[in-house]
Design an enzyme around this catalytic site. Structure first.
Site, PDB file in Angstrom:
ATOM      1  N   ILE A   1       0.887  -1.181   0.186  1.00 17.93           N
ATOM      2  CA  ILE A   1       0.413  -0.168  -0.031  1.00 17.93           C
ATOM      3  C   ILE A   1       1.208   1.076  -0.062  1.00 17.93           C
ATOM      4  O   ILE A   1       0.189   2.278  -1.012  1.00 17.93           O
ATOM      5  CB  ILE A   1      -1.034   0.073   1.129  1.00 17.93           C
ATOM      6  CG1 ILE A   1      -2.951  -1.199   1.008  1.00 17.93           C
ATOM      7  CG2 ILE A   1      -1.991   1.376   1.707  1.00 17.93           C
ATOM      8  CD1 ILE A   1      -2.864  -1.477   2.515  1.00 17.93           C
TER       9      ILE A   1
ATOM     10  N   ASP B   1      14.395   2.202  10.566  1.00 14.65           N
ATOM     11  CA  ASP B   1      13.386   1.752  10.940  1.00 14.65           C
ATOM     12  C   ASP B   1      12.766   2.624  12.298  1.00 14.65           C
ATOM     13  O   ASP B   1      13.147   3.150  13.355  1.00 14.65           O
ATOM     14  CB  ASP B   1      13.657   0.636  12.678  1.00 14.65           C
ATOM     15  CG  ASP B   1      13.261   0.276  13.288  1.00 14.65           C
ATOM     16  OD1 ASP B   1      12.397  -0.181  13.385  1.00 14.65           O
ATOM     17  OD2 ASP B   1      12.986  -1.565  13.389  1.00 14.65           O
TER      18      ASP B   1
ATOM     19  N   ASN C   1       2.957   4.454   7.453  1.00 12.85           N
ATOM     20  CA  ASN C   1       2.006   3.345   6.589  1.00 12.85           C
ATOM     21  C   ASN C   1       2.906   2.317   7.113  1.00 12.85           C
ATOM     22  O   ASN C   1       2.482   0.620   7.309  1.00 12.85           O
ATOM     23  CB  ASN C   1       2.423   3.776   5.308  1.00 12.85           C
ATOM     24  CG  ASN C   1       2.293   1.890   4.266  1.00 12.85           C
ATOM     25  OD1 ASN C   1       0.805   1.853   4.125  1.00 12.85           O
ATOM     26  ND2 ASN C   1       2.845   1.256   4.239  1.00 12.85           N
TER      27      ASN C   1
ATOM     28  N   SER D   1      -4.949   2.725   8.899  1.00 10.93           N
ATOM     29  CA  SER D   1      -5.185   1.397   9.662  1.00 10.93           C
ATOM     30  C   SER D   1      -5.347  -0.183   8.697  1.00 10.93           C
ATOM     31  O   SER D   1      -4.894  -0.316   8.170  1.00 10.93           O
ATOM     32  CB  SER D   1      -6.334   2.242  10.740  1.00 10.93           C
ATOM     33  OG  SER D   1      -7.471   1.604  11.425  1.00 10.93           O
TER      34      SER D   1
ATOM     35  N   TYR E   1      -2.612  -8.180  16.698  1.00  5.30           N
ATOM     36  CA  TYR E   1      -2.510  -6.552  15.185  1.00  5.30           C
ATOM     37  C   TYR E   1      -3.829  -6.153  15.113  1.00  5.30           C
ATOM     38  O   TYR E   1      -3.418  -4.738  15.710  1.00  5.30           O
ATOM     39  CB  TYR E   1      -2.762  -7.655  14.368  1.00  5.30           C
ATOM     40  CG  TYR E   1      -2.504  -6.917  12.893  1.00  5.30           C
ATOM     41  CD1 TYR E   1      -1.566  -6.790  11.996  1.00  5.30           C
ATOM     42  CD2 TYR E   1      -4.080  -6.874  12.135  1.00  5.30           C
ATOM     43  CE1 TYR E   1      -1.846  -5.195  11.138  1.00  5.30           C
ATOM     44  CE2 TYR E   1      -3.996  -5.949  11.300  1.00  5.30           C
ATOM     45  CZ  TYR E   1      -2.778  -5.471  10.641  1.00  5.30           C
ATOM     46  OH  TYR E   1      -2.863  -4.553   9.302  1.00  5.30           O
TER      47      TYR E   1
ATOM     48  N   LYS F   1      -4.333  -1.441  15.081  1.00  6.27           N
ATOM     49  CA  LYS F   1      -4.848  -1.008  14.206  1.00  6.27           C
ATOM     50  C   LYS F   1      -6.400  -0.051  15.076  1.00  6.27           C
ATOM     51  O   LYS F   1      -6.747   0.874  14.283  1.00  6.27           O
ATOM     52  CB  LYS F   1      -5.536  -2.395  13.155  1.00  6.27           C
ATOM     53  CG  LYS F   1      -4.226  -2.190  12.372  1.00  6.27           C
ATOM     54  CD  LYS F   1      -3.281  -1.625  11.200  1.00  6.27           C
ATOM     55  CE  LYS F   1      -2.436  -1.902  10.977  1.00  6.27           C
ATOM     56  NZ  LYS F   1      -1.891  -0.599  10.298  1.00  6.27           N
TER      57      LYS F   1
ATOM     58  N   ILE G   1      -6.247  -6.459   1.565  1.00  2.00           N
ATOM     59  CA  ILE G   1      -5.491  -6.503   0.238  1.00  2.00           C
ATOM     60  C   ILE G   1      -4.102  -7.532  -0.219  1.00  2.00           C
ATOM     61  O   ILE G   1      -3.764  -7.623   1.262  1.00  2.00           O
ATOM     62  CB  ILE G   1      -4.844  -4.853   0.499  1.00  2.00           C
ATOM     63  CG1 ILE G   1      -6.242  -3.864   0.851  1.00  2.00           C
ATOM     64  CG2 ILE G   1      -4.218  -4.208  -0.958  1.00  2.00           C
ATOM     65  CD1 ILE G   1      -6.914  -3.796   0.049  1.00  2.00           C
TER      66      ILE G   1
ATOM     67  N   THR H   1      -1.514  -7.568  -0.466  1.00  2.00           N
ATOM     68  CA  THR H   1       0.023  -7.277  -0.467  1.00  2.00           C
ATOM     69  C   THR H   1       1.200  -8.546   0.289  1.00  2.00           C
ATOM     70  O   THR H   1       0.724  -9.227   0.791  1.00  2.00           O
ATOM     71  CB  THR H   1       0.123  -6.392   0.845  1.00  2.00           C
ATOM     72  OG1 THR H   1       0.302  -6.557   1.988  1.00  2.00           O
ATOM     73  CG2 THR H   1      -1.077  -4.905   0.182  1.00  2.00           C
TER      74      THR H   1
END
Length: 270
Positions: free
Chosen positions: A24, A79, A106, A158, A172, A176, A205, A207
């Site tokens: 993304i 980082d 991102n 997010s 996770y 978000k 998505i 990715t």
């Protein structure tokens, strides 16, 4: 997927994007540059990512050679869990182009894991990158925008996972949700400085973070069946929403919100 047409929506603007060589982040970088925006890109700088970094630079060069008035790119390894990384990124962007108008937090990580088997190291890494990294980078961007006194747009990436649980995402989904909450609070804190803060909330998505689902035909089919548009998203599907949130003329009164871009998946509960 077709690229967003070059409408010069961000002509003369400067942006910085973390985690911008893949997925993304990469799609947003290319969309911004196509719209005339100069972009400073953060990436980890690991040897295994060199091919992606070089291919991004080549793609930007190809866009610039089309003569559409595209923006330029600079890239800087680091980082985001180290606050100094974002400070350097913003400093380099301003040194090169004189200002910072748009910032996209991102950079993120996700590794599916069973709740009862999650080790402290995995939880810590998820929080460090997704929450602390977002905080540090947005804070660095906000410092610069406040100093400039001209406002700006900050976008935190997010996820629909901020709104939905997942059996293999207990480490996770909270991160978000934190980004969505962070953007809301930042919008309140920075409203007096005319800095808009919003969250972009992608659905599933295709990715590298979703490889575990994309490589499982049964899981992928189940995901697609749940999405009213009938397909998993592409990174390029996030480019338009990210341009919209960055463009002052298009979203000047959009603030403290979460823009859900999931093909309708969240609403398809019955």
């Amino acid at each position: 997927m077709a690229a967003l047409p070059a409408w010069n929506l961000l002509k003369g603007k400067t942006a910085a994007v973390t985690g911008g060589t893949t997925g993304i982040g990469r799609a947003i970088v290319l969309a911004y540059i196509t719209q005339g925006c100069n972009v400073a890109v953060n990436h980890l700088g690991r040897p295994q990512e060199e091919e992606r970094r070089h291919s991004l630079l080549k793609e930007v060069e190809a866009i610039k050679n089309t003569g559409i008035g595209a923006g330029s790119i600079l890239e800087l390894p680091g980082d985001v869990t180290d606050p100094e990384t974002s400070t350097r990124l913003i400093k380099e962007a301003v040194s090169q182009w004189g200002q910072l108008d748009i910032f996209v937090a991102n950079a993120g990580v996700f590794k599916p894991a069973e709740f009862l088997k999650i080790q402290p190291s995995l939880l810590d890494h998820s929080v460090d990158v997704n929450v602390k990294g977002c905080f540090y980078s947005c804070q660095a961007a906000a410092h610069q925008m406040v100093k400039q006194g001209r406002g700006g747009s900050i976008i935190g990436i997010s996820s629909v996972s901020a709104l939905l649980g997942g059996g293999f995402q207990t480490h996770y989904t909270p991160t978000k949700a934190a980004i969505l909450s962070m953007m809301q609070s930042m919008a309140i804190a920075l409203g007096k400085d005319k800095i808009r803060c919003n969250a972009l909330m992608p659905g599933t998505i295709a990715t590298q973070l979703a490889d575990h689902d994309m490589n499982d035909p049964v899981k992928k089919a189940a995901l697609e069946a749940r999405i009213p548009l009938g397909r998993v998203g592409d990174p390029e599907d996030m480019a338009g929403p990210a341009v919209f949130l960055a463009c002052e003329e298009m979203s000047r009164y959009v603030n403290a919100t979460g823009l859900l871009a999931d093909g309708g998946m969240y609403s398809n509960l019955q």
